[in-house]
Design an enzyme around this catalytic site. Sequence first.
Site, PDB file in Angstrom:
ATOM      1  N   HIS A  22       0.797  -1.227   0.000  1.00  0.00           N
ATOM      2  CA  HIS A  22       0.000   0.000   0.000  1.00  0.00           C
ATOM      3  C   HIS A  22       0.832   1.280   0.000  1.00  0.00           C
ATOM      4  CE1 HIS A  22       0.989  -0.189   4.282  1.00  0.00           C
ATOM      5  NE2 HIS A  22       0.661   1.090   4.359  1.00  0.00           N
ATOM      6  N   ARG A  23       2.134   1.178   0.223  1.00  0.00           N
ATOM      7  CA  ARG A  23       2.934   2.394   0.344  1.00  0.00           C
ATOM      8  C   ARG A  23       3.193   3.040  -1.021  1.00  0.00           C
ATOM      9  NH1 ARG A  23       4.554   3.329   5.405  1.00  0.00           N
ATOM     10  NH2 ARG A  23       4.385   1.578   6.848  1.00  0.00           N
TER      11      ARG A  23
END
Length: 379
Positions: free
Chosen positions: A209-210
């Site tokens: 998700h980063r």
Amino acid sequence: MKLTIIAGARPNFMKIAPVIHAIEKVQKEGKQISYRLVHTGQHYDKNMSDTFFEELNIPKPDVNLGIGGGSQAEQTAGIMVAFEKELMANPTDLVVVVGDVTSTMACSIVAKKLNTKVAHIEAGIRSWDLTMPEEINRMVTDCLADYYFTTTELAGQNLRNTGVKDDRIFFVGNVMIDTLLANINRLVKPAIFDALSLKEKEYLMLTLHRPANVDEAGKLKTLMTEIVDNVYGLPVIFPIHPRTAKIFSELGIEADNLFIVDPMGYLQFNYMVKHAKAVITDSGGITEETTVMGIPCITLRDNTERPETCTIGTNELIGTNPTAIKPTLEKLFAGSWKKGGIPELWDGKAAERIVELILKLQEYSTEYKGRGMQDQVKL
């Protein structure tokens, strides 16, 4: 003694749950301590239903400030305005913040401006990467807090290096692990396990998700290709984060061994982690849970605020360059992954220590004013 406990996002509730359970335990023993649970509403999560609270025995918040989304500045300002009104209407002896979300920082600022003491749970952890909003939240919070509850001795040393005095730092362990160990025998097998005919230690879990991994479409596609092509055909289960899903849907990635699934509840997700061959992630908290469960973990980040998961645990930090994935997976499948151990005091009793210390701190403030805190406040 009155506490106001702050939660801003779903993971925060995982961290405050054992603290509240510990408070309720000492209340039954006749200790004079109470709490008010404030949810800032920083993150709206459709999974924050009645079932979520019941599943993990987490009390519902006394109030939801309903801040919602927005930029970093908008969220910070919204939380500060709303929490100032909340705290003025409901004064407290101690504001307890956890972790490193925007709510942690914003509520700490408000509390101190209203001359209210602040305790920070999970204090002192550092990635030293100021491009991460969480790192800024940690640093600001730790500049303001009165009491620091740390997960490791290294976190305490980080605080000392910035001038925090020893008698304000309390090494208690990891409340996130309290929650994991309290629920390890209650994990729930999700329907996809049987639907995909999965077998124990014969699949991998993936979470991404980063921004460094998912914001650039070409980078994400290369990462995914390197992963699915180098797991020797084993299934890769990918509970996709909403942030990632928007970009992923445009990539046209297809592989027979890649299974995109909806985000899972806590008990279901950790069931999948516990029975996986390995986890590939860019999360921080997951690296702690895999360490305690003894599951190999591959972290696609250039730095980590939880180095003990690498130096002691089962985690390997390999960076964000896709070329690092193949040799790391070869090491995994060759059976040469490190066994790992569990960091000190990650034993499921951190919250009990925290509540015991809070009670002693209150006793100190009323009975031992003017004397050395270090001598009076000990476990």
